[in-house]
Each structure stands twice: as C-alpha cells, then as structure tokens.
Motif scaffolding. Sequence first.
Motif, PDB file in Angstrom:
ATOM      1  N   GLN A 202      16.130  56.282  11.662  1.00 40.51           N
ATOM      2  CA  GLN A 202      15.770  55.316  10.632  1.00 40.51           C
ATOM      3  C   GLN A 202      14.782  54.293  11.176  1.00 40.51           C
ATOM      4  OE1 GLN A 202      19.555  53.660   9.472  1.00 40.51           O
ATOM      5  NE2 GLN A 202      19.853  55.213   7.895  1.00 40.51           N
ATOM      6  N   ILE A 203      13.920  53.804  10.268  1.00 40.41           N
ATOM      7  CA  ILE A 203      12.938  52.774  10.605  1.00 40.41           C
ATOM      8  C   ILE A 203      13.022  51.681   9.546  1.00 40.41           C
ATOM      9  CG2 ILE A 203      10.481  52.245  10.773  1.00 40.41           C
ATOM     10  CD1 ILE A 203      10.031  55.119  11.680  1.00 40.41           C
ATOM     11  N   ALA A 204      13.137  50.426   9.983  1.00 41.62           N
ATOM     12  CA  ALA A 204      13.118  49.289   9.061  1.00 41.62           C
ATOM     13  C   ALA A 204      11.682  48.798   8.967  1.00 41.62           C
ATOM     14  CB  ALA A 204      14.028  48.184   9.567  1.00 41.62           C
ATOM     15  N   LEU A 205      11.196  48.650   7.735  1.00 39.10           N
ATOM     16  CA  LEU A 205       9.817  48.240   7.524  1.00 39.10           C
ATOM     17  C   LEU A 205       9.710  47.498   6.196  1.00 39.10           C
ATOM     18  CD1 LEU A 205       6.836  48.517   8.513  1.00 39.10           C
ATOM     19  CD2 LEU A 205       6.714  50.585   7.147  1.00 39.10           C
ATOM     20  N   GLY A 206       9.193  46.287   6.242  1.00 41.64           N
ATOM     21  CA  GLY A 206       8.955  45.524   5.020  1.00 41.64           C
ATOM     22  C   GLY A 206      10.201  45.285   4.186  1.00 41.64           C
ATOM     23  N   GLY A 207      11.336  45.121   4.825  1.00 38.53           N
ATOM     24  CA  GLY A 207      12.558  44.865   4.089  1.00 38.53           C
ATOM     25  C   GLY A 207      13.267  46.115   3.592  1.00 38.53           C
ATOM     26  N   LEU A 208      12.736  47.291   3.881  1.00 43.83           N
ATOM     27  CA  LEU A 208      13.349  48.550   3.472  1.00 43.83           C
ATOM     28  C   LEU A 208      13.674  49.375   4.712  1.00 43.83           C
ATOM     29  CD1 LEU A 208      10.924  49.523   0.568  1.00 43.83           C
ATOM     30  CD2 LEU A 208      13.183  48.506   0.339  1.00 43.83           C
ATOM     31  N   VAL A 209      14.603  50.303   4.565  1.00 47.17           N
ATOM     32  CA  VAL A 209      14.946  51.200   5.663  1.00 47.17           C
ATOM     33  C   VAL A 209      14.574  52.619   5.243  1.00 47.17           C
ATOM     34  CG1 VAL A 209      16.791  52.089   7.136  1.00 47.17           C
ATOM     35  CG2 VAL A 209      16.797  49.695   6.441  1.00 47.17           C
ATOM     36  N   PHE A 210      13.735  53.250   6.051  1.00 46.15           N
ATOM     37  CA  PHE A 210      13.229  54.587   5.769  1.00 46.15           C
ATOM     38  C   PHE A 210      13.719  55.570   6.821  1.00 46.15           C
ATOM     39  CE2 PHE A 210      10.116  51.561   4.218  1.00 46.15           C
ATOM     40  CZ  PHE A 210       9.842  52.032   2.946  1.00 46.15           C
ATOM     41  N   PRO A 211      13.775  56.856   6.468  1.00 42.21           N
ATOM     42  CA  PRO A 211      14.023  57.844   7.521  1.00 42.21           C
ATOM     43  C   PRO A 211      12.823  57.867   8.468  1.00 42.21           C
ATOM     44  CG  PRO A 211      14.235  58.824   5.324  1.00 42.21           C
ATOM     45  CD  PRO A 211      13.669  57.450   5.154  1.00 42.21           C
ATOM     46  N   ALA A 212      13.088  58.023   9.757  1.00 45.63           N
ATOM     47  CA  ALA A 212      11.988  58.152  10.723  1.00 45.63           C
ATOM     48  C   ALA A 212      11.329  59.505  10.518  1.00 45.63           C
ATOM     49  CB  ALA A 212      12.532  58.029  12.142  1.00 45.63           C
TER      50      ALA A 212
END
Length: 184
Positions: free
Chosen positions: A25-35
């Motif tokens: 997972q990657i946190a970016l801009g207040g959201l958490v996305f799958p890496a």
Amino acid sequence: MPTIAAIPAETPDFVPEEADSNPDQIALGGLVFPALTPKTVLITLLAGAFATVLFDLFGQALSPIAGFAKLAPVPLATQTWAVVFGERFEPGGHLLHYVAGLIAYPVGWLFIWQPIVQKAVPKLHWLVSSAMYGVGLWVFALYFMAHLVAGNPPFLNFTGITYVALAGHVLFAVAAAWAANYLF
C-alpha cells in the motif's frame, strides 16, 4: 485480508501505520492506494479474468437459459471500434472487451473507486461499495460507450438487455472486488 485504511482529512501529512508498514500500500494525497508491484498487477489481472468469465457466463449463457436477454459485449465493442477507428473490425471488439474486463475495470476499482470510497465512507462494506461500482460500470457501458460513443439509444432504450447488463456489471464488480480482496 487487510483493508485499505482511510487517512483523516484534517491531518493531510498523517500516514496510517497500516499503509506505512505494508509494502502493498501507498499513502498519497490523503488516500491509500495499492502499490504498483508485480503482485498487484497479477491480482488485477486475476480478479479481472475471474470477473470477466462470470460476466460472460451470466450474460451469454445463464441469462438466456433463464429466459432473459443475451448480452452482446463484443458486438457492442466492435461497434465502438468502428466509430472510433472508422471501420468495423471484430478482433478489435474482442480486444476492447477483454482489455476493459481484464485491466480497465479492475484498475478503476483498485486505484480509483475503492481508495475514494475508503476515504469518504471508511466503514462501508466492500460488497455494497462494489455493487455501487457495478452500477457505475453499467452507466459507463450503456450510456457513455453505447450511446455517446457508438450512437445507440441511451441505455439501449431500457429493453431487456439493459437490465441483464445491469445485473452483469454488478456481478462483475462484486466478483472482481471479492477476488482482489481475497488475493490481497
């Protein structure tokens, strides 16, 4: 199976421990996305393949067996191909159908819809979220692609195929979400 954690809006620099310690997972801009890893690519393709097989089985076999309309996703995609590229090319329709099912729709779930929903409504169950995503896919397919791009009536005039397509797209989204959740 881990869930995607939501990041509180009032602390934009906050990175949840789960995303911080989870290499998937990657946190970016207040959201958490799958890496974007080989595992994520494989899960996306497997979830898309599973969901596409169920969509086609339901729409082209089970629905007609039950006396309902038969879906025709490849002819619709072929019609779209003809509008965009200027000539009818059935292999192009197959390509569009499978790229949408194997890649585009699962990517939309994993990298767009689910991170936004997890941020906006963190406690919303994935089943409800995926059913909502399926309705969105149906609107995209039958209004945007079939109507605005291919020139058919909006939602194919709300005939029998319209409702089979709704059920099929919801089934697709639930199946893809289940497979992605199970594999992550």
